[in-house]
Design a protein around this motif. Structure first.
Motif, PDB file in Angstrom:
ATOM      1  N   PHE A   1      -2.813   2.747   1.099  1.00 53.81           N
ATOM      2  CA  PHE A   1      -2.899   2.622   1.782  1.00 53.81           C
ATOM      3  C   PHE A   1      -3.867   2.073   1.102  1.00 53.81           C
ATOM      4  CE2 PHE A   1      -3.474   5.781   2.804  1.00 53.81           C
ATOM      5  CZ  PHE A   1      -3.691   6.155   2.999  1.00 53.81           C
ATOM      6  N   PHE A  26      -1.343  -3.708  -4.730  1.00 56.05           N
ATOM      7  CA  PHE A  26      -2.720  -4.010  -4.386  1.00 56.05           C
ATOM      8  C   PHE A  26      -3.378  -4.809  -5.491  1.00 56.05           C
ATOM      9  CE2 PHE A  26      -2.069   0.251  -2.340  1.00 56.05           C
ATOM     10  CZ  PHE A  26      -1.941  -0.245  -1.053  1.00 56.05           C
ATOM     11  N   ASN A  27      -4.180  -5.791  -5.096  1.00 56.14           N
ATOM     12  CA  ASN A  27      -4.967  -6.536  -6.080  1.00 56.14           C
ATOM     13  C   ASN A  27      -6.201  -5.763  -6.507  1.00 56.14           C
ATOM     14  OD1 ASN A  27      -3.207  -8.726  -5.945  1.00 56.14           O
ATOM     15  ND2 ASN A  27      -4.338  -9.650  -4.247  1.00 56.14           N
ATOM     16  N   ARG A  28      -6.761  -4.999  -5.559  1.00 53.14           N
ATOM     17  CA  ARG A  28      -7.930  -4.185  -5.867  1.00 53.14           C
ATOM     18  C   ARG A  28      -8.063  -3.098  -4.807  1.00 53.14           C
ATOM     19  NH1 ARG A  28     -11.716  -7.324  -7.481  1.00 53.14           N
ATOM     20  NH2 ARG A  28     -10.425  -9.185  -7.518  1.00 53.14           N
ATOM     21  N   VAL A  29      -8.675  -2.004  -5.221  1.00 51.32           N
ATOM     22  CA  VAL A  29      -8.913  -0.866  -4.337  1.00 51.32           C
ATOM     23  C   VAL A  29     -10.371  -0.466  -4.484  1.00 51.32           C
ATOM     24  CG1 VAL A  29      -8.315   1.529  -3.813  1.00 51.32           C
ATOM     25  CG2 VAL A  29      -6.541  -0.018  -4.642  1.00 51.32           C
ATOM     26  N   ARG A  30     -11.064  -0.236  -3.368  1.00 51.41           N
ATOM     27  CA  ARG A  30     -12.439   0.251  -3.409  1.00 51.41           C
ATOM     28  C   ARG A  30     -12.495   1.617  -2.733  1.00 51.41           C
ATOM     29  NH1 ARG A  30     -12.936  -5.312  -2.678  1.00 51.41           N
ATOM     30  NH2 ARG A  30     -12.897  -5.118  -0.399  1.00 51.41           N
ATOM     31  N   ILE A  31     -13.106   2.569  -3.403  1.00 51.42           N
ATOM     32  CA  ILE A  31     -13.180   3.944  -2.919  1.00 51.42           C
ATOM     33  C   ILE A  31     -14.641   4.291  -2.660  1.00 51.42           C
ATOM     34  CG2 ILE A  31     -12.676   6.367  -3.421  1.00 51.42           C
ATOM     35  CD1 ILE A  31     -10.470   5.396  -5.311  1.00 51.42           C
ATOM     36  N   GLY A  32     -14.941   4.694  -1.433  1.00 47.52           N
ATOM     37  CA  GLY A  32     -16.288   5.096  -1.053  1.00 47.52           C
ATOM     38  C   GLY A  32     -16.356   6.601  -0.893  1.00 47.52           C
ATOM     39  N   PHE A  33     -17.326   7.241  -1.545  1.00 49.16           N
ATOM     40  CA  PHE A  33     -17.392   8.698  -1.506  1.00 49.16           C
ATOM     41  C   PHE A  33     -18.837   9.169  -1.452  1.00 49.16           C
ATOM     42  CE2 PHE A  33     -17.635   7.453  -5.902  1.00 49.16           C
ATOM     43  CZ  PHE A  33     -18.471   8.373  -6.524  1.00 49.16           C
ATOM     44  N   SER A  34     -18.997  10.397  -0.994  1.00 45.07           N
ATOM     45  CA  SER A  34     -20.304  11.028  -0.924  1.00 45.07           C
ATOM     46  C   SER A  34     -20.132  12.500  -1.225  1.00 45.07           C
ATOM     47  CB  SER A  34     -20.909  10.847   0.475  1.00 45.07           C
ATOM     48  OG  SER A  34     -22.139  11.531   0.584  1.00 45.07           O
ATOM     49  N   GLY A  35     -20.894  12.994  -2.193  1.00 45.89           N
ATOM     50  CA  GLY A  35     -20.768  14.394  -2.574  1.00 45.89           C
ATOM     51  C   GLY A  35     -19.370  14.707  -3.071  1.00 45.89           C
ATOM     52  N   LYS A  36     -18.699  15.654  -2.417  1.00 46.37           N
ATOM     53  CA  LYS A  36     -17.365  16.077  -2.822  1.00 46.37           C
ATOM     54  C   LYS A  36     -16.271  15.490  -1.938  1.00 46.37           C
ATOM     55  CE  LYS A  36     -18.875  18.900  -6.046  1.00 46.37           C
ATOM     56  NZ  LYS A  36     -18.618  18.649  -7.476  1.00 46.37           N
ATOM     57  N   GLU A  37     -16.630  14.481  -1.132  1.00 45.89           N
ATOM     58  CA  GLU A  37     -15.667  13.953  -0.171  1.00 45.89           C
ATOM     59  C   GLU A  37     -15.441  12.458  -0.357  1.00 45.89           C
ATOM     60  OE1 GLU A  37     -17.037  14.866   3.738  1.00 45.89           O
ATOM     61  OE2 GLU A  37     -16.520  16.993   3.587  1.00 45.89           O
ATOM     62  N   ILE A  38     -14.181  12.042  -0.299  1.00 42.12           N
ATOM     63  CA  ILE A  38     -13.825  10.634  -0.224  1.00 42.12           C
ATOM     64  C   ILE A  38     -13.851  10.259   1.251  1.00 42.12           C
ATOM     65  CG2 ILE A  38     -11.989   8.943  -0.588  1.00 42.12           C
ATOM     66  CD1 ILE A  38     -11.162  10.611  -3.021  1.00 42.12           C
ATOM     67  N   ARG A  39     -14.677   9.289   1.609  1.00 44.56           N
ATOM     68  CA  ARG A  39     -14.890   8.954   3.007  1.00 44.56           C
ATOM     69  C   ARG A  39     -14.158   7.680   3.441  1.00 44.56           C
ATOM     70  NH1 ARG A  39     -19.621  11.285   4.984  1.00 44.56           N
ATOM     71  NH2 ARG A  39     -19.824  13.397   4.141  1.00 44.56           N
ATOM     72  N   LEU A  53      -8.461  -1.676   0.657  1.00 46.10           N
ATOM     73  CA  LEU A  53      -7.439  -2.222  -0.228  1.00 46.10           C
ATOM     74  C   LEU A  53      -7.173  -3.674   0.098  1.00 46.10           C
ATOM     75  CD1 LEU A  53      -6.377   0.794   1.044  1.00 46.10           C
ATOM     76  CD2 LEU A  53      -4.979   0.601  -0.992  1.00 46.10           C
ATOM     77  N   GLU A  54      -7.084  -4.492  -0.918  1.00 52.05           N
ATOM     78  CA  GLU A  54      -6.704  -5.890  -0.763  1.00 52.05           C
ATOM     79  C   GLU A  54      -5.345  -6.070  -1.413  1.00 52.05           C
ATOM     80  OE1 GLU A  54      -9.757  -8.371  -2.367  1.00 52.05           O
ATOM     81  OE2 GLU A  54     -11.346  -7.436  -1.172  1.00 52.05           O
ATOM     82  N   ASP A  55      -4.361  -6.557  -0.639  1.00 46.98           N
ATOM     83  CA  ASP A  55      -3.015  -6.676  -1.176  1.00 46.98           C
ATOM     84  C   ASP A  55      -2.669  -8.118  -1.526  1.00 46.98           C
ATOM     85  OD1 ASP A  55      -2.110  -8.025   1.134  1.00 46.98           O
ATOM     86  OD2 ASP A  55      -1.511  -6.153   2.104  1.00 46.98           O
ATOM     87  N   SER A  56      -1.483  -8.299  -2.069  1.00 44.19           N
ATOM     88  CA  SER A  56      -1.059  -9.611  -2.543  1.00 44.19           C
ATOM     89  C   SER A  56      -0.681 -10.550  -1.405  1.00 44.19           C
ATOM     90  CB  SER A  56       0.129  -9.450  -3.496  1.00 44.19           C
ATOM     91  OG  SER A  56       1.180  -8.727  -2.876  1.00 44.19           O
ATOM     92  N   PHE A  57      -0.667 -10.049  -0.160  1.00 44.29           N
ATOM     93  CA  PHE A  57      -0.356 -10.880   0.999  1.00 44.29           C
ATOM     94  C   PHE A  57      -1.620 -11.422   1.671  1.00 44.29           C
ATOM     95  CE2 PHE A  57       3.066  -7.756   0.598  1.00 44.29           C
ATOM     96  CZ  PHE A  57       4.168  -8.603   0.475  1.00 44.29           C
TER      97      PHE A  57
END
Length: 204
Positions: free
Chosen positions: A11, A148-161, A165-169
């Motif tokens: 996703f 996906f061309n790239r995925v960025r994950i933002g997190f704080s402490g023990k949680e992914i918030r 995602l940037e896709d090929s379309f």
């Protein structure tokens, strides 16, 4: 085509603050300690022309390889990974699509997060600047056939918030997680799926 359907053919990741060199290590440690994760999500897809569509629902992840991603609005759709296969059920069409899980690990946020702890084997990872009070890591697929061309994950402490995602379309998918519960014991039935009677089942 509904934007939410991008998840199986398919996703998630600047401001002036400097990126911390150990942010990638922090994310790897977070994923290494993550056994389960449940909560609600809001997903916004922006296509190439700038048109947006927002959907929301609930999710559950049990590593490795099990997940449930349930869209409730605006259209119902259910994606279940049982550790062997990934099942996508579209109630409106009464259709079920099945794919082996090893072919779907890079096809959705849930599948990506529920994989093993070796994200760096499939992605080149680098720290980004902090923003929105979150630490960010960008992951770029090592193989060119990723959805996906790239995925960025933002997190704080023990949680992914958040995930972006940037896709090929040329589309960008932004997902915000909330009401997060980690390392609980979810009902095993969440990760099982039986096609409804009369459903058209397509195996890819």
């Amino acid at each position: 085509m509904r934007f939410c359907r991008l998840f199986l053919p398919l996703f998630l990741l600047l401001c002036a603050l400097p990126a911390h060199a150990d942010t990638v290590t922090d994310l790897q440690a977070l994923l290494g300690s993550l056994r389960t994760m449940q909560g609600e999500f809001t997903q916004t897809v922006v296509n190439r022309s700038g048109k947006t569509q927002t959907s929301n629902g609930s999710f559950a992840i049990q590593r490795p390889g099990k997940f449930r991603w349930h869209y409730r609005k605006p259209y119902e759709q259910l994606i279940v990974g049982d550790g062997k296969d990934v099942w996508l059920h579209d109630p409106d069409l009464n259709q079920v699509t099945v794919k082996q899980i090893d072919k779907a690990l890079d096809s959705s946020p849930a599948a990506l997060l529920s994989g093993d702890n070796h994200l760096e084997k499939r992605y080149r990872m680098k720290a980004l600047q902090s923003r929105d009070n979150l630490n960010w890591v960008e992951a770029i697929p090592r193989q060119g056939d990723n959805n996906f061309n790239r995925v960025r994950i933002g997190f704080s402490g023990k949680e992914i918030r958040r995930m972006e995602l940037e896709d090929s379309f040329g589309q960008t998918t932004r997902i915000e997680f909330r009401m997060i519960v980690v390392n609980s014991k979810p009902d095993a039935a969440l990760f099982r799926f039986t096609p409804p009677k009369g459903a058209d089942v397509v195996r890819q």
